[in-house]
Scaffold this active site. Structure first.
Site, PDB file in Angstrom:
ATOM      1  N   GLN A   1      -1.827  22.839  10.057  1.00 50.72           N
ATOM      2  CA  GLN A   1      -0.932  23.241   8.976  1.00 50.72           C
ATOM      3  C   GLN A   1      -1.683  24.105   7.968  1.00 50.72           C
ATOM      4  OE1 GLN A   1       2.460  22.476   8.780  1.00 50.72           O
ATOM      5  NE2 GLN A   1       2.452  23.869   7.040  1.00 50.72           N
TER       6      GLN A   1
ATOM      7  N   LYS B   1       8.396  18.221  10.567  1.00 50.01           N
ATOM      8  CA  LYS B   1       8.064  18.561  11.954  1.00 50.01           C
ATOM      9  C   LYS B   1       7.967  17.289  12.801  1.00 50.01           C
ATOM     10  CE  LYS B   1       5.819  22.843  10.619  1.00 50.01           C
ATOM     11  NZ  LYS B   1       4.576  23.554  10.301  1.00 50.01           N
TER      12      LYS B   1
ATOM     13  N   ASP C   1       1.927  27.204  17.548  1.00 50.88           N
ATOM     14  CA  ASP C   1       2.296  28.057  16.420  1.00 50.88           C
ATOM     15  C   ASP C   1       2.158  29.527  16.795  1.00 50.88           C
ATOM     16  OD1 ASP C   1       3.355  26.830  14.237  1.00 50.88           O
ATOM     17  OD2 ASP C   1       1.457  26.470  13.203  1.00 50.88           O
TER      18      ASP C   1
END
Ligand code: NAD
Length: 298
Positions: free
Chosen positions: A95, A51, A118
């Site tokens: 994460q 990422k 997200d």
């Protein structure tokens, strides 16, 4: 025809690079993403590294916030609060998975929805359901973009979604059944939405009969060879979200397969995504698009 997610993702990255360069050339700061990683899960380390690399490629500034696995939930919530308030951070992700002593849902809910790139906060999910501007989670956003870039219309089509997770199944079903007024900045113009959607899961009876009536099948179950040729009709569009490791004798010890018996389904399909190289690359690029969207404030 293969839906080449790798190629489309490259095209979108080039577009993003240009857009961000033009912003910076006006003397404005670059968008910034922060990635919080807790502990040392090797898979998470790889995802986070990918990422951050993807951000660098398009000119998004990225900050890795590494925290020890022993951190308490309160300390992690304080870090989330710090990032919520930090005006130089446009978006951030935590994460997953988190260590077991931390309540994932409490942490995700604490993220300011305007920075939730997200798209996992209840606020963003609710906004998506109501057709309000929102940050849509990366994989559904990527699938929608892939369909749009290949000009695959969904209006009136029967879409079967296999899998009901919060990160893939539920949101993609919601997006495709919406009236197409849901605007996602940076998305190609297309009449995506207006589909008739059936959501299937592990307790669904007669999956085969349901799939046989589908125009588009999106499989996100994590079961290799779940969708076989006898389950699909000629001309079907197949989106394979699954990522499964199958052990082999290669130096790496495994290779990746999706949830679809690709070899036998592909000849019947009008469009199909490969694994790897289909949905996966679109997921990463969606995170970049969401970060730019958060930066632009829409
Ligand atoms: P999950 O693993 O949380 O849940 C799986 C879902 O599939 C459940 O809703 C379950 O009811 C359903 N299911 C399981 N077996 C089934 C069966 N035999 N018949 C019908 N339904 C069944 O789901 P997830 O997190 O969305 O992940 C699904 C797959 O997608 C995994 O392989 C994951 O690695 C992959 N994934 C890929 C990406 C990407 O970027 N390509 C992103 C997210 C997830």
């Amino acid at each position: 025809m293969i839906l080449d997610g790798k190629h489309i993702a490259q095209t979108i990255r080039a577009e993003l690079r240009e857009q961000i360069a033009s912003i910076v050339s006006k003397g404005l700061r670059a968008p910034k993403l922060a990635v919080v990683i807790v502990g040392h899960n090797p898979a998470s380390e790889t995802y986070v590294a990918n990422k951050i690399k993807a951000c660098a490629e398009v000119g998004i500034e990225a900050e890795r916030v590494a925290l020890e696995a022993e951190i308490t939930e309160e300390e992690l919530l304080a870090e989330v609060e710090r990032l919520n308030r930090d005006a130089s951070v446009d978006g951030f992700i935590v994460q997953l998975p988190l260590p077991e002593h931390i309540n994932e849902s409490a942490v995700l809910s604490a993220i300011d929805y305007r920075k939730d790139v997200d798209g996992l906060t209840p606020e963003n999910v609710g906004r998506t359901v109501q057709g309000l501007p929102s940050l849509v989670s990366a994989t559904p956003r990527g699938i929608r973009e892939l369909l749009a870039r290949y000009d695959i219309q969904t209006e009136g089509k029967h879409v079967v979604v296999i899998g009901r997770s919060n990160i893939v199944g539920k949101p993609i079903a919601m997006l495709l059944m919406q009236r197409p007024y849901l605007s996602l900045p940076g998305m190609s113009a297309s009449s995506l939405g207006d589909a008739t959607v059936t959501i299937c899961h592990s307790k669904t009876r007669d999956l085969e009969a349901i799939c046989q009536t589908a125009d588009i099948i999106i499989v996100a179950a994590g079961v290799p060879n779940l969708l076989t040729a006898n389950m699909v009709r000629e001309g079907v569009v197949v989106i394979d979200v699954g990522i499964n490791r199958v052990e082999d004798d290669s130096p790496r010890g495994y290779h990746l397969v999706g949830d679809v018996d690709f070899e036998n389904v592909a000849p019947k399909a009008s469009y199909i995504t490969p694994v790897p190289g289909g949905v996966g690359p679109m997921t990463i690029v969606s995170l970049l698009q969401n970060t730019l969207q958060a930066y632009l404030g829409n």
